[in-house]
Write a protein that holds these residues in place. Structure first.
Motif, mmCIF file in Angstrom:
data_model
loop_
_atom_site.group_PDB
_atom_site.id
_atom_site.type_symbol
_atom_site.label_atom_id
_atom_site.label_comp_id
_atom_site.label_asym_id
_atom_site.label_seq_id
_atom_site.Cartn_x
_atom_site.Cartn_y
_atom_site.Cartn_z
ATOM 1 N N HIS A 99 19.893 3.493 -3.475
ATOM 2 C CA HIS A 99 19.642 4.931 -4.619
ATOM 3 C C HIS A 99 18.299 5.844 -4.914
ATOM 4 C CE1 HIS A 99 21.614 5.945 -7.843
ATOM 5 N NE2 HIS A 99 20.815 5.245 -8.637
ATOM 6 N N SER A 100 17.879 4.836 -5.697
ATOM 7 C CA SER A 100 16.771 5.466 -6.635
ATOM 8 C C SER A 100 15.348 4.539 -6.241
ATOM 9 C CB SER A 100 16.361 5.388 -8.025
ATOM 10 O OG SER A 100 17.386 6.548 -8.448
ATOM 11 N N GLN A 101 15.226 3.178 -5.379
ATOM 12 C CA GLN A 101 14.156 2.280 -5.061
ATOM 13 C C GLN A 101 13.175 3.475 -4.156
ATOM 14 O OE1 GLN A 101 16.297 -1.135 -3.332
ATOM 15 N NE2 GLN A 101 18.471 -1.339 -4.465
ATOM 16 N N GLY A 102 12.642 2.129 -3.845
ATOM 17 C CA GLY A 102 11.283 1.844 -3.262
ATOM 18 C C GLY A 102 11.844 2.045 -2.137
ATOM 19 N N PRO A 103 11.359 3.420 -0.853
ATOM 20 C CA PRO A 103 11.343 2.911 0.735
ATOM 21 C C PRO A 103 11.035 2.220 0.763
ATOM 22 C CG PRO A 103 10.224 5.322 -0.458
ATOM 23 C CD PRO A 103 9.994 4.493 -1.657
ATOM 24 N N GLN A 104 12.051 1.360 1.965
ATOM 25 C CA GLN A 104 11.807 0.032 2.904
ATOM 26 C C GLN A 104 12.245 -0.004 4.146
ATOM 27 O OE1 GLN A 104 15.811 -2.201 2.709
ATOM 28 N NE2 GLN A 104 14.949 -3.879 3.391
ATOM 29 N N TYR A 105 10.677 0.426 4.570
ATOM 30 C CA TYR A 105 10.636 -0.088 6.155
ATOM 31 C C TYR A 105 11.587 -0.536 7.116
ATOM 32 C CZ TYR A 105 8.678 -1.757 10.773
ATOM 33 O OH TYR A 105 7.980 -1.775 12.075
ATOM 34 N N ILE A 106 12.037 -0.065 8.205
ATOM 35 C CA ILE A 106 12.956 -0.720 9.200
ATOM 36 C C ILE A 106 12.473 -0.849 10.477
ATOM 37 C CG2 ILE A 106 15.473 -0.018 10.037
ATOM 38 C CD1 ILE A 106 15.656 1.745 7.858
ATOM 39 N N ILE A 107 12.136 -0.460 10.786
ATOM 40 C CA ILE A 107 11.424 -0.169 12.323
ATOM 41 C C ILE A 107 10.128 0.947 12.753
ATOM 42 C CG2 ILE A 107 13.210 1.009 13.239
ATOM 43 C CD1 ILE A 107 13.262 -1.569 15.973
#
Lengths: 115, 114
Positions: free
Chosen positions: B40-48
């Motif tokens: 949604h409009s949350q901060g980006p999140q690192y995956i891999i």
């Protein structure tokens, strides 16, 4: 788990006013960033900050913008005279060091609305 | 940083694997492939992230082709909470003239259906 925090979550201001957006990066992190995202558009880099100075900035980051780490914990973004087009989500991010295996952690963002 | 190309949207059924492709044909030898997502409009999140070997962590797997011109992010058992915009970003791992900034494209909107 440590996290980046940002305040306020929503800021409404009048055009021409100054705003300060606040971020508390993760405590042992050394590199700090601001990004913005205009509604419906992609996330854009604004500025990176290391060792108490700006290390890189984008074309968006003009003289109206400034950043500061006033007390060793907070990291602030100031917009001196806001314009309507500054309305956006502003994300702060931090990372512990500049290495490949070292991700950026983003805060939840501040929604800035300029009227 | 090398340019990436991703499909604008994809669908996936809950519980099935979601395979998100990314093309980065101009990637250079010292550039890594990173994946982030934005719910949604949350901060980006690192995956891999990865350089040339396949990588796996608790969130996902990353498959990079031998010529490194494309990669696939795999969410092995997608849930409704995985609905998000997924960004493939190619950049040098450290140093150079960049202090770690991330250049986001439009990403892929992944919708996980019940």
């Amino acid at each position: 788990e440590p996290e980046v925090t940002q305040t306020p979550s929503h800021q409404v201001t009048q055009m021409g006013q100054e705003v300060i957006l606040r971020c508390v990066p993760i405590s042992n992190h050394l590199y700090f960033y601001w990004y913005r995202q205009i509604l419906g558009q992609k996330v854009e880099f604004l500025v990176s900050f290391y060792n108490n100075e700006i290390s890189e900035k984008s074309e968006i980051f003009d003289d109206q913008f400034s950043v500061e780490r006033p007390d060793g914990s907070n990291f602030t973004l100031k917009i001196r005279s806001t314009k309507l087009e500054d309305s956006a989500m502003y994300f702060c991010a931090s990372r512990v060091r500049l290495a490949a295996n070292n991700e950026q952690f983003f805060g939840p963002g501040t929604r800035l609305t300029v009227l | 940083d090398a340019k990436t190309t991703q499909p604008p949207s994809m669908d996936c059924a809950e519980g099935r694997a979601a395979n998100l492709p990314c093309n980065h044909s101009t990637i250079s030898g010292n550039e890594y492939v990173y994946w982030y997502r934005q719910i949604h409009s949350q901060g980006p999140q690192y995956i891999i992230h990865g350089l040339k070997n396949n990588e796996t962590n608790e969130m996902a797997s990353l498959i990079i082709t031998e010529d490194r011109k494309s990669s696939t992010l795999i969410l092995p058992h997608a849930t409704l909470r995985d609905t998000a915009v997924y960004y493939c970003i190619v950049r040098v791992g450290a140093g150079g003239t960049s202090y770690g900034k991330l250049t986001f494209g439009q990403g892929t909107i992944l919708t996980v259906h019940p």
